[in-house]
Design a protein around this motif. Structure first.
Motif, mmCIF file in Angstrom:
data_model
loop_
_atom_site.group_PDB
_atom_site.id
_atom_site.type_symbol
_atom_site.label_atom_id
_atom_site.label_comp_id
_atom_site.label_asym_id
_atom_site.label_seq_id
_atom_site.Cartn_x
_atom_site.Cartn_y
_atom_site.Cartn_z
ATOM 1 N N THR A 108 0.676 -1.206 -0.048
ATOM 2 C CA THR A 108 0.143 -0.050 0.128
ATOM 3 C C THR A 108 0.734 1.124 0.018
ATOM 4 O O THR A 108 0.340 2.400 -0.113
ATOM 5 C CB THR A 108 -1.018 0.051 1.247
ATOM 6 O OG1 THR A 108 -0.090 0.046 2.407
ATOM 7 C CG2 THR A 108 -1.767 -1.112 1.158
ATOM 8 N N GLN A 109 2.053 0.977 -0.122
ATOM 9 C CA GLN A 109 3.039 2.184 0.016
ATOM 10 C C GLN A 109 4.315 1.847 -0.598
ATOM 11 O O GLN A 109 4.561 0.755 -0.579
ATOM 12 C CB GLN A 109 3.107 2.989 1.601
ATOM 13 C CG GLN A 109 3.981 1.963 2.437
ATOM 14 C CD GLN A 109 4.006 2.467 3.776
ATOM 15 O OE1 GLN A 109 3.433 3.527 3.935
ATOM 16 N NE2 GLN A 109 4.503 1.869 4.609
ATOM 17 N N GLY A 131 -1.889 -4.595 -8.889
ATOM 18 C CA GLY A 131 -2.585 -5.308 -9.978
ATOM 19 C C GLY A 131 -4.293 -4.911 -9.793
ATOM 20 O O GLY A 131 -4.599 -5.317 -10.929
ATOM 21 N N ARG A 132 -4.617 -4.591 -8.547
ATOM 22 C CA ARG A 132 -6.123 -4.284 -8.651
ATOM 23 C C ARG A 132 -6.265 -2.983 -9.248
ATOM 24 O O ARG A 132 -7.375 -2.692 -9.322
ATOM 25 C CB ARG A 132 -6.634 -4.462 -7.186
ATOM 26 C CG ARG A 132 -6.795 -5.683 -6.713
ATOM 27 C CD ARG A 132 -7.399 -5.813 -5.234
ATOM 28 N NE ARG A 132 -6.864 -4.887 -4.479
ATOM 29 C CZ ARG A 132 -6.160 -4.933 -3.307
ATOM 30 N NH1 ARG A 132 -5.481 -6.102 -3.403
ATOM 31 N NH2 ARG A 132 -5.448 -4.394 -2.757
ATOM 32 N N LEU A 133 -5.506 -2.349 -9.533
ATOM 33 C CA LEU A 133 -5.368 -0.898 -10.088
ATOM 34 C C LEU A 133 -5.972 0.033 -8.828
ATOM 35 O O LEU A 133 -6.300 1.193 -9.370
ATOM 36 C CB LEU A 133 -6.587 -0.776 -11.179
ATOM 37 C CG LEU A 133 -6.380 -1.978 -12.676
ATOM 38 C CD1 LEU A 133 -7.316 -1.528 -13.572
ATOM 39 C CD2 LEU A 133 -4.985 -1.780 -12.974
ATOM 40 N N ASP A 134 -5.492 -0.061 -7.744
ATOM 41 C CA ASP A 134 -5.485 0.923 -6.778
ATOM 42 C C ASP A 134 -4.250 1.842 -6.850
ATOM 43 O O ASP A 134 -3.208 1.347 -7.255
ATOM 44 C CB ASP A 134 -5.175 -0.084 -5.354
ATOM 45 C CG ASP A 134 -6.603 -0.820 -5.032
ATOM 46 O OD1 ASP A 134 -7.460 -0.648 -5.398
ATOM 47 O OD2 ASP A 134 -6.231 -1.537 -4.188
ATOM 48 N N ALA A 135 -4.760 2.958 -6.694
ATOM 49 C CA ALA A 135 -3.706 4.207 -6.865
ATOM 50 C C ALA A 135 -2.753 4.041 -5.291
ATOM 51 O O ALA A 135 -3.194 4.263 -4.393
ATOM 52 C CB ALA A 135 -4.153 5.381 -6.826
ATOM 53 N N ALA A 153 -11.908 10.511 -3.565
ATOM 54 C CA ALA A 153 -12.211 9.308 -3.527
ATOM 55 C C ALA A 153 -11.801 8.696 -2.020
ATOM 56 O O ALA A 153 -10.704 9.327 -1.421
ATOM 57 C CB ALA A 153 -11.380 8.591 -4.594
ATOM 58 N N SER A 154 -12.499 7.671 -1.890
ATOM 59 C CA SER A 154 -12.294 6.890 -0.575
ATOM 60 C C SER A 154 -11.271 5.980 -0.694
ATOM 61 O O SER A 154 -10.871 5.416 -1.917
ATOM 62 C CB SER A 154 -13.412 5.946 -0.196
ATOM 63 O OG SER A 154 -14.579 6.616 0.088
ATOM 64 N N PRO A 155 -10.175 6.093 -0.097
ATOM 65 C CA PRO A 155 -8.555 5.407 -0.142
ATOM 66 C C PRO A 155 -9.207 3.940 -0.147
ATOM 67 O O PRO A 155 -9.882 3.451 0.706
ATOM 68 C CB PRO A 155 -7.956 6.047 0.874
ATOM 69 C CG PRO A 155 -8.718 6.414 1.940
ATOM 70 C CD PRO A 155 -10.042 6.878 1.325
ATOM 71 N N PRO A 156 -8.261 3.019 -0.943
ATOM 72 C CA PRO A 156 -7.541 3.574 -2.098
ATOM 73 C C PRO A 156 -8.500 3.855 -3.200
ATOM 74 O O PRO A 156 -9.588 3.167 -3.613
ATOM 75 C CB PRO A 156 -6.695 2.318 -2.262
ATOM 76 C CG PRO A 156 -7.479 1.105 -1.928
ATOM 77 C CD PRO A 156 -8.516 1.536 -0.868
ATOM 78 N N ALA A 157 -8.229 5.155 -3.873
ATOM 79 C CA ALA A 157 -8.966 5.286 -5.333
ATOM 80 C C ALA A 157 -8.432 4.195 -6.291
ATOM 81 O O ALA A 157 -7.409 3.681 -6.224
ATOM 82 C CB ALA A 157 -8.384 6.704 -5.706
#
Length: 289
Positions: A108-109, A131-135, A153-157
């Protein structure tokens, strides 16, 4: 994801896209109950018995070798991304792992070193995703470019949620219809690599429930790599941008992909991107006072 069903559906949809003529076989006519090649024809071109191929298309991948995968890929004229996807599906089926034994770790970071690197790339937008296309991360210009997706956007966008569930996406992406197909193909490929990712399954379930278009595209079982191409967007501040992109898997941050956008020097897009950078810098300076 049920890997047996995924193998069956993937092979069936690939077979349906081909004709005997395309694979070098004579067409003796007669009524075909389904479009595309018959299973026996795939087996013939792949160099295996029809019973063996039928068993594979039913999702029974026990003991399937790389040579068999290569033969089927050749018969079905799979591209590189499709070949890798079939290999992932068969590997997952043969592993026989239960979901709780295969929980993927999603970063996540970024590491501090990579964070410093993308921040130093101040003249181009940078976007990091999993891979899920989370920013997962952006640099300053990347956040400005994708402000429509990231702001509020609610994280994660998530790029897939934005494309299918946010009406602004149809204005932001000038080739929105092509973008929808690309997004689904990327998620389908990730599902093959990570069949027991609960968050990915939840995302696919949410999008399938809320978007008829996503559900239709998901059923096509198309897969795609995300390496290079053109992204045409309409930014709400600086207008139309035609950006080339290069996507790179991060060795230091496994599971993440860094996408760098750029424009041809001297082009209108280059000038507008520079304007966006200047506006972003000015806004940051005012905020820091």
């Amino acid at each position: 994801m049920d890997t047996r069903d995924a193998i069956s559906d993937f092979l069936t949809t690939r077979r349906a896209k081909l004709t005997p003529e395309q694979v070098g076989l004579p067409d003796f006519g007669g009524r075909r109950r389904v479009p595309g090649l018959r299973r026996e024809e795939v087996a013939l071109v792949a160099g295996m018995s029809s019973e063996y191929y039928k068993r594979l298309e039913r999702g029974n991948a026990t003991g399937v070798s790389d040579a068999v995968i290569d033969g089927v890929s050749r018969a079905l004229q799979l591209d590189e991304a499709e070949h890798a996807h079939l290999h992932d599906l068969i590997r997952a089926a043969n592993a026989g792992a239960r979901p709780q034994q295969r929980r993927p770790v999603r970063k996540t970071q970024l590491t501090s070193g990579m964070r410093q690197t993308i921040d130093a790339m101040s003249t181009v937008p940078v976007f990091v995703q999993n891979g899920r296309l989370d920013a997962v991360a952006t640099n300053t210009l990347g956040r400005a470019l994708f402000s429509e997706m990231l702001d509020d956007a609610s994280p994660p966008a998530n790029a897939a949620r934005f494309v299918f569930l946010d009406a602004r996406a149809q204005t932001f992406y000038r080739d929105w219809e092509a973008q929808t197909g690309q997004i689904v193909a990327l998620l389908r490929a990730e599902a093959g690599r990570s069949p027991y990712d609960r968050q990915l399954s939840d995302l696919v379930g949410e999008l399938s429930t809320r978007s008829d278009l996503f559900r239709k595209l998901w059923g096509a079982h198309d897969v795609r790599e995300h390496r290079t191409g053109l992204k045409s967007v309409h930014h709400p501040v600086v207008g139309d941008l035609d950006l080339t992109f290069q996507a790179m898997d991060l060795v230091s941050d496994r599971g993440l992909q860094m996408i760098v956008f750029s424009a041809q020097p001297g082009s209108a897009t280059h000038e507008r991107l520079q304007l966006l950078a200047n506006l972003t810098e000015s806004t940051a300076e005012r905020a820091s006072r």
